[in-house]
Motif scaffolding. Structure first.
Motif, PDB file in Angstrom:
ATOM      1  N   TYR A 131      52.341  18.907  27.336  1.00 15.60           N
ATOM      2  CA  TYR A 131      51.403  18.595  26.255  1.00 15.60           C
ATOM      3  C   TYR A 131      50.898  19.778  25.436  1.00 15.60           C
ATOM      4  O   TYR A 131      51.102  19.809  24.246  1.00 15.60           O
ATOM      5  CB  TYR A 131      50.201  17.799  26.781  1.00 15.60           C
ATOM      6  N   HIS A 187      44.976  12.901  32.252  1.00 14.97           N
ATOM      7  CA  HIS A 187      44.268  13.671  31.229  1.00 14.97           C
ATOM      8  C   HIS A 187      45.023  13.626  29.902  1.00 14.97           C
ATOM      9  O   HIS A 187      44.410  13.458  28.832  1.00 14.97           O
ATOM     10  CB  HIS A 187      44.102  15.109  31.701  1.00 14.97           C
ATOM     11  N   GLU A 228      44.361  10.432  28.199  1.00 15.33           N
ATOM     12  CA  GLU A 228      43.047  10.425  27.549  1.00 15.33           C
ATOM     13  C   GLU A 228      43.092  11.181  26.225  1.00 15.33           C
ATOM     14  O   GLU A 228      42.492  10.744  25.233  1.00 15.33           O
ATOM     15  CB  GLU A 228      42.001  11.049  28.473  1.00 15.33           C
ATOM     16  N   LEU A 229      43.784  12.306  26.188  1.00 13.45           N
ATOM     17  CA  LEU A 229      43.898  13.072  24.944  1.00 13.45           C
ATOM     18  C   LEU A 229      44.649  12.282  23.877  1.00 13.45           C
ATOM     19  O   LEU A 229      44.255  12.269  22.702  1.00 13.45           O
ATOM     20  CB  LEU A 229      44.609  14.400  25.214  1.00 13.45           C
ATOM     21  N   VAL A 241      43.807  13.557  20.057  1.00 11.65           N
ATOM     22  CA  VAL A 241      43.651  15.011  20.102  1.00 11.65           C
ATOM     23  C   VAL A 241      45.001  15.584  20.502  1.00 11.65           C
ATOM     24  O   VAL A 241      45.480  15.336  21.607  1.00 11.65           O
ATOM     25  CB  VAL A 241      42.562  15.420  21.118  1.00 11.65           C
ATOM     26  N   CYS A 246      43.683  20.236  21.462  1.00 13.41           N
ATOM     27  CA  CYS A 246      43.026  20.099  22.758  1.00 13.41           C
ATOM     28  C   CYS A 246      42.432  21.420  23.236  1.00 13.41           C
ATOM     29  O   CYS A 246      41.387  21.439  23.890  1.00 13.41           O
ATOM     30  CB  CYS A 246      43.965  19.511  23.797  1.00 13.41           C
ATOM     31  N   HIS A 278      38.475  22.007  23.841  1.00 11.06           N
ATOM     32  CA  HIS A 278      38.027  22.417  25.171  1.00 11.06           C
ATOM     33  C   HIS A 278      37.087  23.608  25.071  1.00 11.06           C
ATOM     34  O   HIS A 278      36.047  23.657  25.738  1.00 11.06           O
ATOM     35  CB  HIS A 278      39.233  22.760  26.047  1.00 11.06           C
ATOM     36  N   ARG A 293      34.607  15.406  24.061  1.00 15.79           N
ATOM     37  CA  ARG A 293      35.170  16.138  25.185  1.00 15.79           C
ATOM     38  C   ARG A 293      34.624  15.604  26.516  1.00 15.79           C
ATOM     39  O   ARG A 293      35.361  15.445  27.490  1.00 15.79           O
ATOM     40  CB  ARG A 293      34.865  17.633  25.072  1.00 15.79           C
ATOM     41  N   ILE A 316      36.395  12.393  27.351  1.00 19.32           N
ATOM     42  CA  ILE A 316      37.757  12.648  27.818  1.00 19.32           C
ATOM     43  C   ILE A 316      37.739  13.064  29.288  1.00 19.32           C
ATOM     44  O   ILE A 316      38.547  12.584  30.102  1.00 19.32           O
ATOM     45  CB  ILE A 316      38.436  13.725  26.954  1.00 19.32           C
TER      46      ILE A 316
END
Length: 280
Positions: A65, A161, A164-165, A170, A175, A179, A225, A228
């Motif tokens: 990712y 994860h 979720e992104l 995102v 990302c 973050h 964030r 997420i």
């Protein structure tokens, strides 16, 4: 319920540290180089993706990712012409075992057995990296079994994860900026993005009201964030549902000294490019 959630979060951070030692092992570049892999990053991409078979760059970029496609393309598929997949997997496992041995005392067999019970009941539907690593043969000794289980579970959480992104729209460059953290300025180079791509990612996040003009998260950015991370935790909790509270506590207690030793010695440095908090 709140106590269990705290224990689960502690366990995830502990497992991350146990798994991550393989990326910082001093002999990693040389060990992969001996197989024919060229440079640290070719070793990284080949060794982490070898559980999938001999994948090409598009698949690995999708699953890992946060990396720029061109960075993956410099390593794959060329790595498979230089090194045998089975030897890459064996080398990775041995690197992990050797690196962990300095930080692990006796009495880890119970932790290895508890983790094995988790893997035996693990539903990996929708979790491609976890599924691939679950199919890697399990080593015999307790320390290697622990690293294998930590790897499966770490990738399980990571698969969730990424989902979720994607749901939050995102992307792989955005990302890192969302973050934040002390290493955000270095993440562009760590993950292979150009200055222009990095700036464009920031502009997209600002247009959504997630970053301010200085590149800091807005209240809306903090909220996204947080959601997420909460969604990742909710999704990951399914992996641990076979453990009772006492078993979860036993696992945390058994592995905590290993993770703390890794962190305190710098064998796994914090902060790091993975962006995971230091084990408590």
């Amino acid at each position: 319920m709140a106590e269990r959630a705290l224990l689960e979060r502690e366990l995830w951070r502990t497992l991350e540290a146990v798994h991550a030692v393989v990326y910082f092992a001093p002999g990693a570049k040389a060990a992969y180089g001996a197989l024919g892999l060229r440079g640290y990053w070719m070793g990284y991409f080949a060794s982490r993706s070898a559980a999938l078979g001999t994948p090409g760059p598009r698949l690995v970029t999708a699953l890992f990712y946060g990396f720029a496609p061109r960075m993956v393309e410099r390593a794959l598929p060329d790595a498979w012409a230089f090194a045998d997949r089975a030897r890459v997997l064996d080398t990775r496992s041995e690197l992990a075992r050797s690196a962990l041995a300095e930080h692990a005392g006796d009495g880890l067999a119970d932790a290895a057995d508890l983790l094995a019970s988790v893997l035996a009941a693990l539903d990996v539907a929708g979790r491609p990296l976890a599924a691939a690593h679950l199919d890697v043969p399990v080593p015999a000794d307790p320390l290697s079994r622990i690293w294998h289980a930590a790897t499966v579970l770490r990738e399980y959480r990571g698969d969730g994860h990424v989902a979720e992104l994607v749901a939050a729209q995102v992307d792989g460059a955005e990302c890192h900026l969302l973050h934040g953290g002390s290493l955000v300025s270095q993440q562009r180079e760590f993950r292979g993005w150009t200055e222009e791509e990095w700036a464009d990612a920031g502009e997209r996040l600002r247009a959504r009201g997630l970053l301010d003009a200085a590149g800091e998260k807005t209240p809306r950015g903090h909220e996204l964030r947080t959601e997420i991370e909460r969604g990742t935790d909710r999704s990951a909790a399914a992996a641990l549902r076979t453990l009772g509270a006492s078993e979860l506590r036993e696992l945390c207690d058994g592995l905590r000294p290993v993770a703390e030793s890794l962190a305190n010695s710098g064998a796994v440095p914090y902060p790091n490019a993975m962006g995971v908090a230091r084990p408590a």
